[in-house]
Scaffold this motif. Sequence first.
Motif, PDB file in Angstrom:
ATOM      1  N   MET A   1       0.842  -1.196   0.000  1.00 53.38           N
ATOM      2  CA  MET A   1       0.000   0.000   0.000  1.00 53.38           C
ATOM      3  C   MET A   1       0.878   1.247   0.000  1.00 53.38           C
ATOM      4  O   MET A   1       1.855   1.323   0.742  1.00 53.38           O
ATOM      5  N   THR A   2       0.531   2.221  -0.823  1.00 52.92           N
ATOM      6  CA  THR A   2       1.274   3.472  -0.923  1.00 52.92           C
ATOM      7  C   THR A   2       0.514   4.583  -0.212  1.00 52.92           C
ATOM      8  O   THR A   2      -0.706   4.733  -0.376  1.00 52.92           O
ATOM      9  N   LEU A   3       1.229   5.382   0.601  1.00 54.84           N
ATOM     10  CA  LEU A   3       0.638   6.568   1.205  1.00 54.84           C
ATOM     11  C   LEU A   3       0.718   7.699   0.189  1.00 54.84           C
ATOM     12  O   LEU A   3       1.825   8.075  -0.233  1.00 54.84           O
ATOM     13  N   PRO A   4      -0.424   8.250  -0.246  1.00 59.43           N
ATOM     14  CA  PRO A   4      -0.422   9.179  -1.390  1.00 59.43           C
ATOM     15  C   PRO A   4       0.535  10.360  -1.249  1.00 59.43           C
ATOM     16  O   PRO A   4       1.288  10.660  -2.175  1.00 59.43           O
ATOM     17  N   ILE A   5       0.532  11.056  -0.088  1.00 58.49           N
ATOM     18  CA  ILE A   5       1.338  12.257   0.021  1.00 58.49           C
ATOM     19  C   ILE A   5       2.825  11.929   0.123  1.00 58.49           C
ATOM     20  O   ILE A   5       3.674  12.784  -0.108  1.00 58.49           O
ATOM     21  N   LEU A   6       3.160  10.685   0.428  1.00 54.37           N
ATOM     22  CA  LEU A   6       4.563  10.275   0.472  1.00 54.37           C
ATOM     23  C   LEU A   6       4.986   9.604  -0.822  1.00 54.37           C
ATOM     24  O   LEU A   6       6.180   9.476  -1.097  1.00 54.37           O
ATOM     25  N   GLY A   7       4.010   9.151  -1.597  1.00 51.80           N
ATOM     26  CA  GLY A   7       4.324   8.504  -2.862  1.00 51.80           C
ATOM     27  C   GLY A   7       5.040   7.183  -2.699  1.00 51.80           C
ATOM     28  O   GLY A   7       5.707   6.709  -3.618  1.00 51.80           O
ATOM     29  N   ARG A   8       4.901   6.558  -1.535  1.00 57.18           N
ATOM     30  CA  ARG A   8       5.616   5.315  -1.287  1.00 57.18           C
ATOM     31  C   ARG A   8       5.000   4.575  -0.090  1.00 57.18           C
ATOM     32  O   ARG A   8       4.197   5.118   0.652  1.00 57.18           O
ATOM     33  N   ARG A   9       5.445   3.349   0.086  1.00 55.90           N
ATOM     34  CA  ARG A   9       5.188   2.605   1.309  1.00 55.90           C
ATOM     35  C   ARG A   9       6.316   2.956   2.269  1.00 55.90           C
ATOM     36  O   ARG A   9       7.493   2.948   1.909  1.00 55.90           O
ATOM     37  N   LEU A  10       5.986   3.269   3.494  1.00 52.94           N
ATOM     38  CA  LEU A  10       6.956   3.793   4.434  1.00 52.94           C
ATOM     39  C   LEU A  10       7.673   2.679   5.190  1.00 52.94           C
ATOM     40  O   LEU A  10       7.049   1.749   5.705  1.00 52.94           O
ATOM     41  N   THR A  11       8.991   2.786   5.260  1.00 48.73           N
ATOM     42  CA  THR A  11       9.776   1.904   6.128  1.00 48.73           C
ATOM     43  C   THR A  11      10.529   2.698   7.192  1.00 48.73           C
ATOM     44  O   THR A  11      10.914   2.147   8.221  1.00 48.73           O
ATOM     45  N   ALA A  12      10.762   3.987   6.962  1.00 49.86           N
ATOM     46  CA  ALA A  12      11.474   4.821   7.929  1.00 49.86           C
ATOM     47  C   ALA A  12      10.641   4.993   9.191  1.00 49.86           C
ATOM     48  O   ALA A  12       9.411   4.900   9.179  1.00 49.86           O
ATOM     49  N   GLY A  13      11.318   5.282  10.297  1.00 48.58           N
ATOM     50  CA  GLY A  13      10.633   5.459  11.566  1.00 48.58           C
ATOM     51  C   GLY A  13      10.565   6.912  11.993  1.00 48.58           C
ATOM     52  O   GLY A  13      11.251   7.784  11.451  1.00 48.58           O
ATOM     53  N   VAL A  14       9.731   7.153  13.006  1.00 49.25           N
ATOM     54  CA  VAL A  14       9.563   8.485  13.569  1.00 49.25           C
ATOM     55  C   VAL A  14       9.676   8.363  15.083  1.00 49.25           C
ATOM     56  O   VAL A  14       9.025   7.507  15.690  1.00 49.25           O
ATOM     57  N   SER A  15      10.486   9.221  15.699  1.00 53.26           N
ATOM     58  CA  SER A  15      10.646   9.211  17.146  1.00 53.26           C
ATOM     59  C   SER A  15      10.277  10.562  17.724  1.00 53.26           C
ATOM     60  O   SER A  15      10.384  11.596  17.062  1.00 53.26           O
ATOM     61  N   CYS A  16       9.828  10.539  18.979  1.00 52.24           N
ATOM     62  CA  CYS A  16       9.545  11.761  19.727  1.00 52.24           C
ATOM     63  C   CYS A  16       9.907  11.464  21.174  1.00 52.24           C
ATOM     64  O   CYS A  16       9.147  10.815  21.891  1.00 52.24           O
ATOM     65  N   GLY A  17      11.102  11.884  21.572  1.00 53.09           N
ATOM     66  CA  GLY A  17      11.587  11.503  22.887  1.00 53.09           C
ATOM     67  C   GLY A  17      11.783   9.997  22.950  1.00 53.09           C
ATOM     68  O   GLY A  17      12.416   9.394  22.086  1.00 53.09           O
ATOM     69  N   ALA A  18      11.191   9.382  23.966  1.00 47.35           N
ATOM     70  CA  ALA A  18      11.322   7.935  24.135  1.00 47.35           C
ATOM     71  C   ALA A  18      10.332   7.151  23.293  1.00 47.35           C
ATOM     72  O   ALA A  18      10.428   5.919  23.192  1.00 47.35           O
ATOM     73  N   ASP A  19       9.358   7.834  22.692  1.00 44.55           N
ATOM     74  CA  ASP A  19       8.332   7.162  21.889  1.00 44.55           C
ATOM     75  C   ASP A  19       8.819   7.008  20.454  1.00 44.55           C
ATOM     76  O   ASP A  19       9.244   7.982  19.827  1.00 44.55           O
ATOM     77  N   VAL A  20       8.721   5.792  19.936  1.00 45.69           N
ATOM     78  CA  VAL A  20       9.210   5.499  18.592  1.00 45.69           C
ATOM     79  C   VAL A  20       8.189   4.629  17.863  1.00 45.69           C
ATOM     80  O   VAL A  20       7.647   3.677  18.432  1.00 45.69           O
ATOM     81  N   LEU A  21       7.913   4.979  16.608  1.00 40.06           N
ATOM     82  CA  LEU A  21       7.098   4.143  15.723  1.00 40.06           C
ATOM     83  C   LEU A  21       7.921   3.837  14.488  1.00 40.06           C
ATOM     84  O   LEU A  21       8.480   4.754  13.872  1.00 40.06           O
ATOM     85  N   ASP A  22       8.027   2.551  14.141  1.00 38.50           N
ATOM     86  CA  ASP A  22       8.728   2.233  12.895  1.00 38.50           C
ATOM     87  C   ASP A  22       7.765   2.383  11.726  1.00 38.50           C
ATOM     88  O   ASP A  22       6.558   2.637  11.913  1.00 38.50           O
ATOM     89  N   GLY A  23       8.277   2.233  10.513  1.00 38.83           N
ATOM     90  CA  GLY A  23       7.452   2.455   9.335  1.00 38.83           C
ATOM     91  C   GLY A  23       6.232   1.569   9.280  1.00 38.83           C
ATOM     92  O   GLY A  23       5.125   2.022   8.932  1.00 38.83           O
ATOM     93  N   ALA A  24       6.384   0.293   9.636  1.00 37.34           N
ATOM     94  CA  ALA A  24       5.254  -0.636   9.595  1.00 37.34           C
ATOM     95  C   ALA A  24       4.170  -0.235  10.592  1.00 37.34           C
ATOM     96  O   ALA A  24       2.967  -0.317  10.293  1.00 37.34           O
ATOM     97  N   GLU A  25       4.588   0.225  11.781  1.00 33.63           N
ATOM     98  CA  GLU A  25       3.605   0.656  12.783  1.00 33.63           C
ATOM     99  C   GLU A  25       2.866   1.904  12.318  1.00 33.63           C
ATOM    100  O   GLU A  25       1.640   2.028  12.496  1.00 33.63           O
ATOM    101  N   ILE A  26       3.601   2.864  11.732  1.00 30.17           N
ATOM    102  CA  ILE A  26       2.942   4.067  11.214  1.00 30.17           C
ATOM    103  C   ILE A  26       1.925   3.693  10.140  1.00 30.17           C
ATOM    104  O   ILE A  26       0.800   4.218  10.116  1.00 30.17           O
ATOM    105  N   MET A  27       2.301   2.774   9.269  1.00 29.18           N
ATOM    106  CA  MET A  27       1.389   2.334   8.212  1.00 29.18           C
ATOM    107  C   MET A  27       0.114   1.746   8.800  1.00 29.18           C
ATOM    108  O   MET A  27      -0.999   2.047   8.345  1.00 29.18           O
ATOM    109  N   ARG A  28       0.243   0.915   9.819  1.00 33.53           N
ATOM    110  CA  ARG A  28      -0.947   0.276  10.408  1.00 33.53           C
ATOM    111  C   ARG A  28      -1.829   1.308  11.101  1.00 33.53           C
ATOM    112  O   ARG A  28      -3.069   1.250  10.997  1.00 33.53           O
TER     113      ARG A  28
END
Length: 454
Positions: free
Chosen positions: A1-28
């Motif tokens: 599945m492709t996220l339209p505004i990213l033009g891709r399926r995401l694998t990169a992660g996002v962190s905020c302090g101690a909270d982290v989501l990897d690409g698969a978690e963000i996708m879900r």
Amino acid sequence: MTLPILGRRLTAGVSCGADVLDGAEIMRHAQGAAGELAGVDRVAVDDPDPLHRLCWLLGADLAGAATLIVDPDWPRPQDVLDEAKPGRVVRGLPIPGEPPETPRGDELTWFYLPTTSGSSGTPKVLARSRKSWLRSFTALDAPLRDDDSALIPGPLSSSLYLFGALHALHQDRDVRLLRRWSARTAAQECLHATVVHVVPAMLAELLSVWERHPELRASCALRLIVCGGADLAPELETRLHALLPGCELLEYYGSAETSLIALRRGEHRLRPVVDVEILDAQGNPVSEGELRVRSELAFDGYLRQGVLEAPESDRISVGDRAVRHDDGGLSVLGRCSATISTGGTLVAAEEVESALRGRGVREVLVTGTPHPRLGALVTAVVEVDPAAPATREELRARVRELEPVKRPRRWLTVPELPRTGSGKPARGVLDEWLRNGAPQAEVLRPSTPSQERP
């Protein structure tokens, strides 16, 4: 599945302090948000958590809905919601969804409802299409390396920082977010991040931290600083190159309405990346006047009580004055509304502010205060760096190259200037402070009595 505004399926992660989501978690989480928002065309995210905001926005985009991110610092948030007319208001982290949602909409679908900064009043609500942002990524011309990660130190309710986050995710690079701005925390994050998106006031604070803490400077991983939102003082750039000689600076000028207009990378002046023209009050081309832009990166219009009000012309103005130089370069003088009439002369406040910014100044606003003979006095309201405050003599020296009428005649200092959610100075709030007597402000006096003159 492709996220339209990213033009891709995401694998990169996002962190905020101690909270982290990897690409698969963000996708879900985005899939779950999309399922919950089926049939909704506009959604407001009223949640301060940066990770929650990002997951809802990506999920809404997947569902073909446009997102308004609520800023808790708006003076009257209900007024903004009344203009946007969202079908849903959401908060919390979206529940993960399975199976993958099918993306809805096309490149002309609205995905985002940004607001103007609110620096001079209540923010306006805009409508932006996927196409306008995807092409803005290309116009920025900042390809990221495989090992890059981007620090986004400001709130995602500001289009400046959201653009930085999505620009990195569009290239599938990790993103680091801050829950609130702190120059010391940002400097620590820069031990790992290689790219950062800031406004000049943030850069000034970062430079001060690196000057006071050489261990943070020595281990800084930054290779690229992307700076927008206001004019960048040459003195800041000089300090940056002295502290981090291997770090590239990319300055850009734009607005919520037009997206990118001009860039500067290793040059003396900004270079337009879209079609621009300078007009006088009668609409005639001039070298200095009102800036108008024709661009495929521009917004679709303002939302007024939920109804789109398209621009009257394809030549869009946000009220900025500018100079087009013979070499094609662009100098932005600031908003026409930020012009001071003193003694029959018009003074562009932002030109004076640019001259005053530098070492010892965290931020400055220049405005007009009433004067019985001149109409208004050019007044500088300075937030000095408490660690090494600039003196009045130093500030007067910085404006010596300006015409005498442009030099401040009144000098005030405040512990902290009012700011918008994006970190930009809130000019409208300051003007209200001054009208009410400015109890926060003190006169910035000379270092010695012999220098007590304007």
